[in-house]
Design a protein around this motif. Structure first.
Motif, PDB file in Angstrom:
ATOM      1  N   MET A 204      18.723  48.851  54.725  1.00  0.00           N
ATOM      2  CA  MET A 204      19.349  49.810  53.823  1.00  0.00           C
ATOM      3  C   MET A 204      18.522  49.890  52.533  1.00  0.00           C
ATOM      4  SD  MET A 204      23.258  49.869  52.287  1.00  0.00           S
ATOM      5  CE  MET A 204      23.969  50.295  53.865  1.00  0.00           C
ATOM      6  N   THR A 205      18.387  51.097  52.024  1.00  0.00           N
ATOM      7  CA  THR A 205      17.621  51.312  50.796  1.00  0.00           C
ATOM      8  C   THR A 205      18.263  50.591  49.628  1.00  0.00           C
ATOM      9  OG1 THR A 205      16.879  53.482  51.562  1.00  0.00           O
ATOM     10  CG2 THR A 205      16.763  53.062  49.194  1.00  0.00           C
ATOM     11  N   ARG A 206      17.438  49.870  48.862  1.00  0.00           N
ATOM     12  CA  ARG A 206      17.915  49.184  47.668  1.00  0.00           C
ATOM     13  C   ARG A 206      17.562  50.029  46.447  1.00  0.00           C
ATOM     14  NH1 ARG A 206      15.643  43.140  48.261  1.00  0.00           N
ATOM     15  NH2 ARG A 206      13.710  44.338  48.014  1.00  0.00           N
ATOM     16  N   PHE A 207      18.521  50.162  45.544  1.00  0.00           N
ATOM     17  CA  PHE A 207      18.337  50.981  44.351  1.00  0.00           C
ATOM     18  C   PHE A 207      18.319  50.096  43.112  1.00  0.00           C
ATOM     19  CE2 PHE A 207      20.412  53.660  47.495  1.00  0.00           C
ATOM     20  CZ  PHE A 207      19.592  54.776  47.493  1.00  0.00           C
ATOM     21  N   ALA A 208      17.480  50.474  42.159  1.00  0.00           N
ATOM     22  CA  ALA A 208      17.436  49.776  40.879  1.00  0.00           C
ATOM     23  C   ALA A 208      17.510  50.799  39.765  1.00  0.00           C
ATOM     24  CB  ALA A 208      16.156  48.956  40.753  1.00  0.00           C
ATOM     25  N   LEU A 209      18.280  50.494  38.744  1.00  0.00           N
ATOM     26  CA  LEU A 209      18.398  51.324  37.554  1.00  0.00           C
ATOM     27  C   LEU A 209      17.692  50.621  36.416  1.00  0.00           C
ATOM     28  CD1 LEU A 209      20.203  53.953  37.653  1.00  0.00           C
ATOM     29  CD2 LEU A 209      20.804  52.272  39.385  1.00  0.00           C
ATOM     30  N   LEU A 210      16.772  51.308  35.770  1.00  0.00           N
ATOM     31  CA  LEU A 210      16.113  50.772  34.586  1.00  0.00           C
ATOM     32  C   LEU A 210      16.790  51.384  33.372  1.00  0.00           C
ATOM     33  CD1 LEU A 210      12.379  50.915  35.682  1.00  0.00           C
ATOM     34  CD2 LEU A 210      14.067  49.107  36.045  1.00  0.00           C
ATOM     35  N   GLY A 211      17.473  50.555  32.602  1.00  0.00           N
ATOM     36  CA  GLY A 211      18.284  51.025  31.494  1.00  0.00           C
ATOM     37  C   GLY A 211      19.715  50.581  31.714  1.00  0.00           C
ATOM     38  N   ALA A 212      20.459  50.440  30.641  1.00  0.00           N
ATOM     39  CA  ALA A 212      21.828  49.944  30.769  1.00  0.00           C
ATOM     40  C   ALA A 212      22.820  50.803  29.995  1.00  0.00           C
ATOM     41  CB  ALA A 212      21.901  48.495  30.287  1.00  0.00           C
ATOM     42  N   GLY A 213      22.461  52.042  29.712  1.00  0.00           N
ATOM     43  CA  GLY A 213      23.335  52.948  28.986  1.00  0.00           C
ATOM     44  C   GLY A 213      24.294  53.683  29.909  1.00  0.00           C
ATOM     45  N   ALA A 214      24.879  54.754  29.391  1.00  0.00           N
ATOM     46  CA  ALA A 214      25.888  55.510  30.142  1.00  0.00           C
ATOM     47  C   ALA A 214      25.336  56.087  31.440  1.00  0.00           C
ATOM     48  CB  ALA A 214      26.452  56.635  29.267  1.00  0.00           C
ATOM     49  N   VAL A 215      24.107  56.580  31.411  1.00  0.00           N
ATOM     50  CA  VAL A 215      23.508  57.154  32.623  1.00  0.00           C
ATOM     51  C   VAL A 215      23.373  56.087  33.696  1.00  0.00           C
ATOM     52  CG1 VAL A 215      21.402  58.165  33.587  1.00  0.00           C
ATOM     53  CG2 VAL A 215      22.326  59.032  31.424  1.00  0.00           C
ATOM     54  N   ALA A 216      22.794  54.950  33.337  1.00  0.00           N
ATOM     55  CA  ALA A 216      22.605  53.869  34.309  1.00  0.00           C
ATOM     56  C   ALA A 216      23.943  53.378  34.842  1.00  0.00           C
ATOM     57  CB  ALA A 216      21.819  52.727  33.672  1.00  0.00           C
ATOM     58  N   ARG A 217      24.922  53.215  33.965  1.00  0.00           N
ATOM     59  CA  ARG A 217      26.234  52.723  34.401  1.00  0.00           C
ATOM     60  C   ARG A 217      26.902  53.698  35.365  1.00  0.00           C
ATOM     61  NH1 ARG A 217      26.582  51.456  28.916  1.00  0.00           N
ATOM     62  NH2 ARG A 217      28.054  53.165  28.561  1.00  0.00           N
ATOM     63  N   THR A 218      26.805  54.994  35.068  1.00  0.00           N
ATOM     64  CA  THR A 218      27.419  55.995  35.938  1.00  0.00           C
ATOM     65  C   THR A 218      26.782  55.977  37.322  1.00  0.00           C
ATOM     66  OG1 THR A 218      27.987  57.445  34.091  1.00  0.00           O
ATOM     67  CG2 THR A 218      27.829  58.470  36.258  1.00  0.00           C
ATOM     68  N   ILE A 219      25.452  55.959  37.363  1.00  0.00           N
ATOM     69  CA  ILE A 219      24.756  55.978  38.647  1.00  0.00           C
ATOM     70  C   ILE A 219      25.001  54.682  39.406  1.00  0.00           C
ATOM     71  CG2 ILE A 219      22.479  56.057  39.741  1.00  0.00           C
ATOM     72  CD1 ILE A 219      21.611  57.975  37.494  1.00  0.00           C
ATOM     73  N   ALA A 220      24.923  53.548  38.732  1.00  0.00           N
ATOM     74  CA  ALA A 220      25.129  52.261  39.396  1.00  0.00           C
ATOM     75  C   ALA A 220      26.541  52.154  39.958  1.00  0.00           C
ATOM     76  CB  ALA A 220      24.850  51.121  38.428  1.00  0.00           C
ATOM     77  N   THR A 221      27.532  52.595  39.192  1.00  0.00           N
ATOM     78  CA  THR A 221      28.915  52.552  39.655  1.00  0.00           C
ATOM     79  C   THR A 221      29.112  53.446  40.871  1.00  0.00           C
ATOM     80  OG1 THR A 221      29.713  52.047  37.430  1.00  0.00           O
ATOM     81  CG2 THR A 221      31.321  52.942  38.992  1.00  0.00           C
ATOM     82  N   GLY A 222      28.515  54.639  40.821  1.00  0.00           N
ATOM     83  CA  GLY A 222      28.626  55.552  41.960  1.00  0.00           C
ATOM     84  C   GLY A 222      28.006  54.982  43.220  1.00  0.00           C
ATOM     85  N   LEU A 223      26.825  54.389  43.097  1.00  0.00           N
ATOM     86  CA  LEU A 223      26.155  53.804  44.259  1.00  0.00           C
ATOM     87  C   LEU A 223      26.920  52.600  44.793  1.00  0.00           C
ATOM     88  CD1 LEU A 223      22.448  53.999  43.053  1.00  0.00           C
ATOM     89  CD2 LEU A 223      23.497  55.352  44.886  1.00  0.00           C
ATOM     90  N   ALA A 224      27.377  51.738  43.888  1.00  0.00           N
ATOM     91  CA  ALA A 224      28.123  50.557  44.320  1.00  0.00           C
ATOM     92  C   ALA A 224      29.414  50.959  45.025  1.00  0.00           C
ATOM     93  CB  ALA A 224      28.421  49.667  43.123  1.00  0.00           C
ATOM     94  N   SER A 225      30.080  52.010  44.533  1.00  0.00           N
ATOM     95  CA  SER A 225      31.318  52.484  45.161  1.00  0.00           C
ATOM     96  C   SER A 225      31.076  52.998  46.569  1.00  0.00           C
ATOM     97  CB  SER A 225      31.953  53.594  44.320  1.00  0.00           C
ATOM     98  OG  SER A 225      32.333  53.094  43.056  1.00  0.00           O
ATOM     99  N   ALA A 226      29.848  53.476  46.806  1.00  0.00           N
ATOM    100  CA  ALA A 226      29.476  53.970  48.133  1.00  0.00           C
ATOM    101  C   ALA A 226      28.900  52.860  49.009  1.00  0.00           C
ATOM    102  CB  ALA A 226      28.472  55.115  48.000  1.00  0.00           C
ATOM    103  N   GLY A 227      28.919  51.626  48.514  1.00  0.00           N
ATOM    104  CA  GLY A 227      28.437  50.501  49.296  1.00  0.00           C
ATOM    105  C   GLY A 227      26.925  50.360  49.346  1.00  0.00           C
ATOM    106  N   ARG A 228      26.224  50.986  48.396  1.00  0.00           N
ATOM    107  CA  ARG A 228      24.765  50.895  48.372  1.00  0.00           C
ATOM    108  C   ARG A 228      24.333  49.702  47.518  1.00  0.00           C
ATOM    109  NH1 ARG A 228      23.174  55.973  50.495  1.00  0.00           N
ATOM    110  NH2 ARG A 228      25.080  56.684  51.528  1.00  0.00           N
ATOM    111  N   PRO A 229      23.330  48.953  47.965  1.00  0.00           N
ATOM    112  CA  PRO A 229      22.842  47.836  47.154  1.00  0.00           C
ATOM    113  C   PRO A 229      22.143  48.335  45.891  1.00  0.00           C
ATOM    114  CG  PRO A 229      21.630  47.994  49.241  1.00  0.00           C
ATOM    115  CD  PRO A 229      22.663  49.070  49.250  1.00  0.00           C
ATOM    116  N   VAL A 230      22.579  47.846  44.735  1.00  0.00           N
ATOM    117  CA  VAL A 230      22.059  48.365  43.473  1.00  0.00           C
ATOM    118  C   VAL A 230      22.055  47.258  42.425  1.00  0.00           C
ATOM    119  CG1 VAL A 230      24.354  49.223  42.799  1.00  0.00           C
ATOM    120  CG2 VAL A 230      22.303  50.187  41.734  1.00  0.00           C
ATOM    121  N   VAL A 231      21.024  47.264  41.587  1.00  0.00           N
ATOM    122  CA  VAL A 231      20.977  46.375  40.427  1.00  0.00           C
ATOM    123  C   VAL A 231      20.663  47.221  39.202  1.00  0.00           C
ATOM    124  CG1 VAL A 231      20.220  44.340  41.737  1.00  0.00           C
ATOM    125  CG2 VAL A 231      18.522  45.822  40.646  1.00  0.00           C
TER     126      VAL A 231
END
Length: 196
Positions: free
Chosen positions: A1-28
């Motif tokens: 499964m594709t692993r996703f990484a977000l560089l940054g910890a602001g609102a954009v990163a939090r929104t994307i990370a939360t969305g991916l995690a809710s869909a069961g995608r591996p994300v940091v």
């Protein structure tokens, strides 16, 4: 499964990370302390850093990002006295093109820069589109994996062509102030409405 990484910890990163995690995608999520580790982890790495520092920071992660797809969602601007975008930092180019310049061994795709952060993880409704710009068809396919994980259907995704078209998408941020002055501070994004 594709692993996703977000560089940054602001609102954009939090929104994307939360969305991916809710869909069961591996994300940091990588903050200042662990950007290199996050970049090394992801197969698809999202640049959610502030646009004015993105090029310098990403250049320092060149080794960790080698061979990876980098989805650039940032906008690089100078702001006015009210905090709105007043002008683009790269008026004769784009942030995405400059990221590609400092990451020659990565494949950069521009996406999600034409909407408010709260709309990036799609929760339903019509009207907002995602625009892709990139020189690699395979990289854009990987970016579509990110979008699918965020709930975007293919009918809402428009491939604009090569990375140079990111210049158009990055111009979105200049429309924010006049729209907010008319409509108030409501989240909005650009969309294509097809008729017929």
């Amino acid at each position: 499964m594709t692993r996703f990484a977000l560089l940054g910890a602001g609102a954009v990163a939090r929104t994307i990370a939360t969305g991916l995690a809710s869909a069961g995608r591996p994300v940091v999520v990588g903050s200042r302390r662990n950007l290199a580790e996050a970049a090394a982890y992801g197969d698809v790495v999202v640049n959610a850093l502030p646009g004015d520092v993105s090029v310098a920071v990403l250049a320092g992660l060149r080794d960790e990002l080698r061979g990876k797809v980098v989805v650039d969602v940032a906008n690089a601007v100078r702001v006015d006295e009210r905090g709105f975008a007043a002008e683009l930092l790269y008026p004769d180019s784009s942030l995405a093109e400059n990221v590609q310049r400092v990451l020659p061994d990565s494949q950069v795709v521009k996406a999600l820069s034409t909407m408010h952060a709260s709309l990036m993880a799609r929760t339903g409704g019509e009207g907002v589109s995602v625009f892709l710009s990139g020189d690699s068809a395979a990289a854009k396919d990987r970016a579509r994996e990110l979008l699918t994980g965020l709930g975007w259907e293919s009918r809402h995704v428009a491939d604009l062509g090569p990375l140079v078209t990111a210049r158009w998408a990055e111009g979105f941020v200049l429309a924010v102030r006049p729209v907010v002055e008319v409509l108030g501070p409501v989240p909005f994004g650009w969309g294509v409405v097809r008729s017929g």
